[in-house]
Design a protein around this motif. Structure first.
Motif, PDB file in Angstrom:
ATOM      1  N   LEU A 109       0.837  -1.196   0.000  1.00 31.92           N
ATOM      2  CA  LEU A 109       0.000   0.000   0.000  1.00 31.92           C
ATOM      3  C   LEU A 109       0.876   1.252   0.000  1.00 31.92           C
ATOM      4  CD1 LEU A 109      -2.830   1.142   0.041  1.00 31.92           C
ATOM      5  CD2 LEU A 109      -2.795   1.028   2.546  1.00 31.92           C
ATOM      6  N   ARG A 110       1.966   1.212   0.758  1.00 29.62           N
ATOM      7  CA  ARG A 110       2.888   2.359   0.773  1.00 29.62           C
ATOM      8  C   ARG A 110       3.554   2.544  -0.578  1.00 29.62           C
ATOM      9  NH1 ARG A 110       6.005   1.993   6.672  1.00 29.62           N
ATOM     10  NH2 ARG A 110       4.147   2.401   7.942  1.00 29.62           N
ATOM     11  N   LEU A 111       3.850   1.432  -1.247  1.00 31.11           N
ATOM     12  CA  LEU A 111       4.440   1.512  -2.586  1.00 31.11           C
ATOM     13  C   LEU A 111       3.452   2.148  -3.560  1.00 31.11           C
ATOM     14  CD1 LEU A 111       6.829   0.842  -4.429  1.00 31.11           C
ATOM     15  CD2 LEU A 111       5.827  -1.423  -4.786  1.00 31.11           C
ATOM     16  N   ARG A 134       0.877  14.948  -9.262  1.00 35.22           N
ATOM     17  CA  ARG A 134       0.976  16.069  -8.325  1.00 35.22           C
ATOM     18  C   ARG A 134      -0.228  16.080  -7.386  1.00 35.22           C
ATOM     19  NH1 ARG A 134       5.129  15.400  -9.681  1.00 35.22           N
ATOM     20  NH2 ARG A 134       6.702  16.774 -10.603  1.00 35.22           N
ATOM     21  N   LEU A 135      -0.866  14.945  -7.238  1.00 35.25           N
ATOM     22  CA  LEU A 135      -1.983  14.823  -6.306  1.00 35.25           C
ATOM     23  C   LEU A 135      -1.445  14.961  -4.876  1.00 35.25           C
ATOM     24  CD1 LEU A 135      -3.897  11.831  -7.943  1.00 35.25           C
ATOM     25  CD2 LEU A 135      -4.528  14.241  -8.000  1.00 35.25           C
ATOM     26  N   PRO A 136      -2.207  15.598  -4.002  1.00 39.15           N
ATOM     27  CA  PRO A 136      -1.727  15.867  -2.630  1.00 39.15           C
ATOM     28  C   PRO A 136      -1.715  14.610  -1.746  1.00 39.15           C
ATOM     29  CG  PRO A 136      -3.988  16.620  -2.865  1.00 39.15           C
ATOM     30  CD  PRO A 136      -3.548  16.174  -4.236  1.00 39.15           C
ATOM     31  N   ILE A 137      -0.717  13.770  -1.944  1.00 35.75           N
ATOM     32  CA  ILE A 137      -0.588  12.539  -1.154  1.00 35.75           C
ATOM     33  C   ILE A 137       0.220  12.842   0.111  1.00 35.75           C
ATOM     34  CG2 ILE A 137       0.182  10.142  -1.162  1.00 35.75           C
ATOM     35  CD1 ILE A 137      -1.965  10.776  -3.251  1.00 35.75           C
ATOM     36  N   PRO A 138      -0.339  12.612   1.303  1.00 37.25           N
ATOM     37  CA  PRO A 138       0.412  12.857   2.540  1.00 37.25           C
ATOM     38  C   PRO A 138       1.721  12.072   2.566  1.00 37.25           C
ATOM     39  CG  PRO A 138      -1.911  12.486   3.029  1.00 37.25           C
ATOM     40  CD  PRO A 138      -1.714  12.153   1.575  1.00 37.25           C
ATOM     41  N   ALA A 139       2.803  12.731   2.951  1.00 39.02           N
ATOM     42  CA  ALA A 139       4.129  12.103   2.947  1.00 39.02           C
ATOM     43  C   ALA A 139       4.180  10.853   3.816  1.00 39.02           C
ATOM     44  CB  ALA A 139       5.175  13.115   3.418  1.00 39.02           C
ATOM     45  N   LYS A 140       3.425  10.847   4.927  1.00 35.47           N
ATOM     46  CA  LYS A 140       3.482   9.701   5.847  1.00 35.47           C
ATOM     47  C   LYS A 140       2.913   8.430   5.208  1.00 35.47           C
ATOM     48  CE  LYS A 140      -0.893  10.775   8.199  1.00 35.47           C
ATOM     49  NZ  LYS A 140      -1.510  11.054   9.522  1.00 35.47           N
ATOM     50  N   GLY A 174       8.959   4.952   4.273  1.00 32.81           N
ATOM     51  CA  GLY A 174       9.633   3.661   4.212  1.00 32.81           C
ATOM     52  C   GLY A 174       9.938   3.172   2.813  1.00 32.81           C
ATOM     53  N   VAL A 175       9.481   3.902   1.791  1.00 27.18           N
ATOM     54  CA  VAL A 175       9.759   3.528   0.403  1.00 27.18           C
ATOM     55  C   VAL A 175      10.821   4.477  -0.139  1.00 27.18           C
ATOM     56  CG1 VAL A 175       8.817   3.211  -1.907  1.00 27.18           C
ATOM     57  CG2 VAL A 175       7.389   2.723   0.092  1.00 27.18           C
ATOM     58  N   GLY A 228       7.072  -0.478  -8.316  1.00 26.67           N
ATOM     59  CA  GLY A 228       5.698   0.014  -8.411  1.00 26.67           C
ATOM     60  C   GLY A 228       5.183   0.092  -9.832  1.00 26.67           C
ATOM     61  N   VAL A 229       5.931  -0.436 -10.795  1.00 23.99           N
ATOM     62  CA  VAL A 229       5.516  -0.374 -12.204  1.00 23.99           C
ATOM     63  C   VAL A 229       4.127  -0.989 -12.443  1.00 23.99           C
ATOM     64  CG1 VAL A 229       6.073  -1.110 -14.557  1.00 23.99           C
ATOM     65  CG2 VAL A 229       7.867  -0.249 -13.064  1.00 23.99           C
TER      66      VAL A 229
END
Length: 254
Positions: free
Chosen positions: A3-5, A15-21, A25-26, A34-35
């Motif tokens: 999920l983090r990947l 450029r979607l606002p994805i929270p850094a947290k 770990g990736v 992640g391809v």
């Protein structure tokens, strides 16, 4: 971790606002795995851009303004990441210099004549292609426009799998080029194909096949001129893939 990947890939590709947290770990070396998520990123980006186009055209803006809205939405959603690669690749390859000089030109942040022309033709062809297929019913048009970014991000694996990285020093493309596994390649192609089949039916699949052939020859050409692939050629493949898919749809429905 998977999920983090996903969030890390979405964060890198858009450029979607994805929270850094969400992507903690990736690191840069892992993001190449992640391809297989690329087609899903394309679906999200394409669906948003297609909605923008339909809202504009259906609310009185007209077909042409709606088509411009679609092209610009793709630019803003990706931050022009792939267009930057297209411009750099055009500046380098069409300079007709030696391989080393081409790669040097592609690293130059300044926009050259060929890069500018590449951007103009790419955006113009997208707009005109969307206008040409705008006669479809709204929901069908929404599905077709959503497919173009899916196909572009699926076809780009042809410039990654079993390919050579053209530069000596590592760059953004080095996490992908020559490092994705056969399993990741097959999954990416399957996910992209299934999504296009569900949204675009057999016409969409036919246009996707045409696109895959064009991108394959683009990979061969970049290998011949540059001795391999770079992050810029990956961006070029995505942009060219979107344009070719839309143009192929026009030819198939004529």
């Amino acid at each position: 971790m998977k999920l983090r990947l996903f969030w890390a890939t979405l964060q890198f590709m858009t450029r979607l606002p994805i929270p850094a947290k969400w992507a903690e770990g990736v690191d840069f070396r892992q993001i190449g795995h992640g391809v297989p998520i690329f087609p899903l990123v394309g679906l999200l980006v394409g669906a948003i851009a297609a909605c923008v186009a339909l809202v504009i055209s259906q609310s009185g803006g007209g077909v042409y303004i709606g088509a411009i809205g679609y092209a610009l939405a793709l630019v803003f959603l990706t931050g022009g990441l792939h267009l930057d690669g297209l411009a750099d690749t055009c500046d380098g390859i069409f300079s007709s210099r030696e391989r080393e000089k081409m790669l040097e030109i592609m690293q130059d942040s300044r926009l050259g004549t060929y890069g500018g022309l590449g951007l103009i033709f790419c955006i113009l062809l997208k707009v005109l292609a969307v206008v040409e297929i705008a006669y479809h019913p709204p929901l069908h048009l929404l599905a077709l426009l959503s497919c173009a970014p899916i196909v572009g991000r699926t076809a780009v694996v042809l410039l990654m799998f079993e390919q050579r990285y053209a530069r000596e020093s590592e760059g953004m493309g080095s996490s992908y080029i020559g490092r994705i596994t056969p399993r990741e390649t097959v999954i990416t192609l399957l996910v992209g194909t299934v999504l296009v089949m569900l949204l675009g039916d057999w016409q969409g699949l036919s246009a996707m096949l045409v696109t895959m052939i064009v991108i394959f020859f683009l990979a061969v050409y970049c290998n011949y001129r540059l001795g391999g692939q770079t992050g810029d050629t990956l961006g070029t493949a995505i942009e060219v893939g979107e344009v070719v898919f839309l143009l192929a749809l026009i030819l198939i429905w004529k």
